[in-house]
Design a protein around this motif. Structure first.
Motif, PDB file in Angstrom:
ATOM      1  N   HIS A 295      41.256  37.598  41.086  1.00 24.44           N
ATOM      2  CA  HIS A 295      39.864  38.058  41.224  1.00 24.44           C
ATOM      3  C   HIS A 295      38.970  36.937  41.756  1.00 24.44           C
ATOM      4  CE1 HIS A 295      39.776  42.158  39.795  1.00 24.44           C
ATOM      5  NE2 HIS A 295      40.578  41.849  38.806  1.00 24.44           N
TER       6      HIS A 295
ATOM      7  N   VAL B 244      45.920  43.273  42.020  1.00 22.39           N
ATOM      8  CA  VAL B 244      44.516  42.960  42.343  1.00 22.39           C
ATOM      9  C   VAL B 244      44.345  42.954  43.863  1.00 22.39           C
ATOM     10  CG1 VAL B 244      42.692  41.217  42.170  1.00 22.39           C
ATOM     11  CG2 VAL B 244      44.206  41.630  40.225  1.00 22.39           C
TER      12      VAL B 244
ATOM     13  N   LEU C  49      39.626  36.177  45.495  1.00 36.60           N
ATOM     14  CA  LEU C  49      39.087  37.154  46.451  1.00 36.60           C
ATOM     15  C   LEU C  49      37.558  37.179  46.451  1.00 36.60           C
ATOM     16  CD1 LEU C  49      41.620  40.097  46.026  1.00 36.60           C
ATOM     17  CD2 LEU C  49      41.263  38.721  48.068  1.00 36.60           C
ATOM     18  N   ALA C  50      36.954  36.631  45.378  1.00 34.04           N
ATOM     19  CA  ALA C  50      35.488  36.642  45.301  1.00 34.04           C
ATOM     20  C   ALA C  50      34.879  35.413  45.973  1.00 34.04           C
ATOM     21  CB  ALA C  50      35.056  36.698  43.831  1.00 34.04           C
TER      22      ALA C  50
ATOM     23  N   LEU D 246      46.287  44.467  46.054  1.00 36.36           N
ATOM     24  CA  LEU D 246      46.497  45.834  46.555  1.00 36.36           C
ATOM     25  C   LEU D 246      45.219  46.656  46.400  1.00 36.36           C
ATOM     26  CD1 LEU D 246      50.040  46.662  45.135  1.00 36.36           C
ATOM     27  CD2 LEU D 246      49.390  47.024  47.499  1.00 36.36           C
TER      28      LEU D 246
ATOM     29  N   GLN E 267      42.174  45.664  46.166  1.00 34.98           N
ATOM     30  CA  GLN E 267      41.000  45.175  46.903  1.00 34.98           C
ATOM     31  C   GLN E 267      41.215  45.145  48.412  1.00 34.98           C
ATOM     32  OE1 GLN E 267      38.638  42.123  45.288  1.00 34.98           O
ATOM     33  NE2 GLN E 267      39.027  42.696  43.165  1.00 34.98           N
ATOM     34  N   GLY E 268      42.202  45.883  48.885  1.00 36.66           N
ATOM     35  CA  GLY E 268      42.406  46.014  50.334  1.00 36.66           C
ATOM     36  C   GLY E 268      42.959  44.771  50.997  1.00 36.66           C
ATOM     37  N   ALA E 269      43.543  43.843  50.197  1.00 39.47           N
ATOM     38  CA  ALA E 269      44.042  42.593  50.776  1.00 39.47           C
ATOM     39  C   ALA E 269      45.540  42.656  51.085  1.00 39.47           C
ATOM     40  CB  ALA E 269      43.741  41.429  49.842  1.00 39.47           C
ATOM     41  N   VAL E 270      46.114  43.850  51.053  1.00 36.75           N
ATOM     42  CA  VAL E 270      47.514  44.009  51.452  1.00 36.75           C
ATOM     43  C   VAL E 270      47.554  45.028  52.578  1.00 36.75           C
ATOM     44  CG1 VAL E 270      49.805  44.800  50.741  1.00 36.75           C
ATOM     45  CG2 VAL E 270      48.430  43.436  49.176  1.00 36.75           C
ATOM     46  N   ILE E 271      48.074  44.620  53.733  1.00 37.33           N
ATOM     47  CA  ILE E 271      48.219  45.539  54.861  1.00 37.33           C
ATOM     48  C   ILE E 271      49.712  45.732  55.101  1.00 37.33           C
ATOM     49  CG2 ILE E 271      47.689  45.966  57.282  1.00 37.33           C
ATOM     50  CD1 ILE E 271      45.435  44.075  57.171  1.00 37.33           C
TER      51      ILE E 271
ATOM     52  N   PHE F 104      45.933  36.132  61.109  1.00 31.95           N
ATOM     53  CA  PHE F 104      45.513  36.970  59.985  1.00 31.95           C
ATOM     54  C   PHE F 104      44.534  36.218  59.090  1.00 31.95           C
ATOM     55  CE2 PHE F 104      50.310  37.887  60.245  1.00 31.95           C
ATOM     56  CZ  PHE F 104      50.153  38.729  61.335  1.00 31.95           C
ATOM     57  N   HIS F 105      43.610  36.976  58.501  1.00 35.06           N
ATOM     58  CA  HIS F 105      42.684  36.366  57.542  1.00 35.06           C
ATOM     59  C   HIS F 105      43.479  35.912  56.315  1.00 35.06           C
ATOM     60  CE1 HIS F 105      39.407  36.047  54.587  1.00 35.06           C
ATOM     61  NE2 HIS F 105      38.632  35.834  55.640  1.00 35.06           N
TER      62      HIS F 105
ATOM     63  N   ASP G  30      42.965  36.229  53.235  1.00 36.98           N
ATOM     64  CA  ASP G  30      43.095  37.252  52.173  1.00 36.98           C
ATOM     65  C   ASP G  30      44.417  38.013  52.315  1.00 36.98           C
ATOM     66  OD1 ASP G  30      40.614  36.570  51.348  1.00 36.98           O
ATOM     67  OD2 ASP G  30      39.604  38.411  51.985  1.00 36.98           O
ATOM     68  N   PHE G  31      44.730  38.425  53.536  1.00 38.27           N
ATOM     69  CA  PHE G  31      45.943  39.230  53.776  1.00 38.27           C
ATOM     70  C   PHE G  31      47.208  38.375  53.650  1.00 38.27           C
ATOM     71  CE2 PHE G  31      42.611  41.161  56.542  1.00 38.27           C
ATOM     72  CZ  PHE G  31      42.335  42.215  55.685  1.00 38.27           C
TER      73      PHE G  31
END
Lengths: 313, 126
Positions: free
Chosen positions: A126, A252, A129-130, A254, A256-260, A75-76, A78-79
């Protein structure tokens, strides 16, 4: 009652993933050769073992989750960080009621620190993730190795001596009493150095949000050694602070799409079950040996993250 | 045990345990495909080795803008259950803040309101 419901749903989930999921994922085999549900089941089992290990070794689940899962699973980062925050948050939320009920966790001590920490964790999430992934990996590796050093070197004081409460903490009424179950004594406590503590908790929150690590590793020494809270109060209040700070950072991730869900839910379920069983095994295990194994794993995971970020591996 | 502690315990139990059970239950529904999803588990798996930015670009919104679309979509429903778990601190602090203001404990009341504001800021995606 709650435990039965939790276990029932968990069994239903395992059954569903194993039986039904195969039918809807015929074309979803990953390049590594394992279908998605295989990874989810593996993650659940892995987190279950991690949960037991974390409790027996006396460390938080969050600190083990991010470095080890990012090293082992495809997994990346971020996740993994997003799920790591939820793992730490779920653990803290489930422990908080018991700790508040026992009088160990102090709301009046937690709140000022959680204010600083929640702002820090929001900004940290933030920033995390940036930033480019390799920068986060290098920083994560350095932080993990720093935490290992902290685990090895930091001293803890069971009952720190606080000659006089600071004026601000006196005004805020931050003091308390609890019955120490081990000695049978009633312990009265107060704190000092509230303002430096406030700034330190901002930094701790920032790092927790940036790396998805939970923050018990830093909260406890800060509360115990800097503010002068007794060790048991520090541990319990630290969990209460994580339950508040983790919330801001989790949102944050959730948003930004970083929770699967296929990563987060098996991780949370496995870790929660593992920590419950770990707590029962605690009396029969050899914590010192396991603690050294955990420290060894963390050193390897920290070095791997550092080298991967630098492009060496 | 103080009344403040009892109030916090109540909210942590309701929201925390509820969010956790709901997450597991809804995830079960999601992975079994009982409710159709815009992002299936296998879609997620194809994208989890890329960054969150790439994931979001491929899959669209992290959350559905409408409640009806949320309850009729397994993926959004699963995310919503995790979001409830992640929101446990907000009602806890809001309830404590109201109590402290009524008790004229303005310092702690203000702190609870400020943390709630930070959480609302995060929930709003700012």
């Amino acid at each position: 009652m709650q435990k039965t419901i939790f276990l029932g749903i968990l069994l239903l989930l395992l059954f569903s993933v194993g039986v039904f999921a195969e039918g809807i994922s015929e074309n979803s085999v990953l390049p590594e050769g394992m279908p998605w549900w295989g990874w989810s089941l593996l993650l659940f089992v892995f987190c279950f073992v991690l949960g037991i290990t974390a409790i027996v070794a006396g460390v938080g689940g969050g600190i083990l989750y991010v470095p080890i899962v990012s090293a082992v699973f495809p997994f990346h980062l971020d996740f993994v960080r997003g799920s790591g925050l939820l793992v730490a948050l779920a653990g803290a939320i489930s422990a908080a009621p018991r700790l508040l009920g026992s009088g160990m966790a102090s709301l009046r001590l937690a709140l000022p620190m959680a204010l600083a920490g929640s702002i820090g964790s929001l900004i940290g999430a933030h920033v995390g993730l940036a930033l480019p992934s390799h920068i986060v990996e290098i920083s994560l590796g350095a932080v993990i190795l720093f935490i290992v050093a902290l685990m090895l070197l930091a001293k803890r004081a069971e009952y720190p001596v606080v000659a006089a409460a600071s004026p601000l903490s006196f005004r805020l009424g931050i003091s308390g009493t609890y019955l120490d179950g081990a000695t049978g004594d009633t312990v009265h406590w107060k704190i000092h150095r509230l303002i430096p503590g406030f700034f330190l908790f901002f930094v701790i929150g920032f790092m927790a949000g940036m790396f998805g690590l939970g923050a018990g590793w830093a909260n406890v020494p800060a509360l115990n050694l800097l503010l002068g809270a007794p060790l048991k109060v520090s541990v319990a209040t630290s969990i209460l602070i994580i339950a508040i700070n983790g919330s801001a950072a989790s949102w944050v991730y959730l948003n930004q799409g970083a929770v699967i869900p296929v990563i987060a839910v098996p991780s949370v379920a496995g870790m929660m079950l593992g920590t419950r069983i770990g707590a029962k095994m605690l009396t029969r295990s050899r914590p010192t040996a396991i603690r050294w194994v955990v420290i060894g794993f963390l050193i390897l995971a920290g070095l791997r993250s550092l080298l991967a970020g630098l492009g060496v591996i | 045990m103080e009344d403040d502690d009892k109030l916090a315990i109540k909210w942590f139990r309701w929201m925390g345990f509820g969010g956790l059970v709901l997450s597991l239950l809804v995830f079960t529904i999601y992975v079994t495909g009982l409710i159709p999803s815009t992002v299936s588990p296998s879609d997620s798996a194809e994208l989890w080795s890329g960054s969150s930015k790439e994931y979001l670009a491929e899959t669209g919104l992290a959350f559905s803008p409408g409640w009806f679309r949320t309850i009729t979509n397994g993926y959004f429903l699963s995310m919503a259950a995790l979001a409830i778990l992640a929101s446990t601190a907000l009602p806890t602090l809001a309830a404590l803040g109201i109590r402290w203001f009524f008790r004229r404990d303005f310092l702690y009341g203000s702190m609870a309101v400020m943390i709630s504001a930070v959480l609302i800021f995060a929930i709003a995606g700012r």
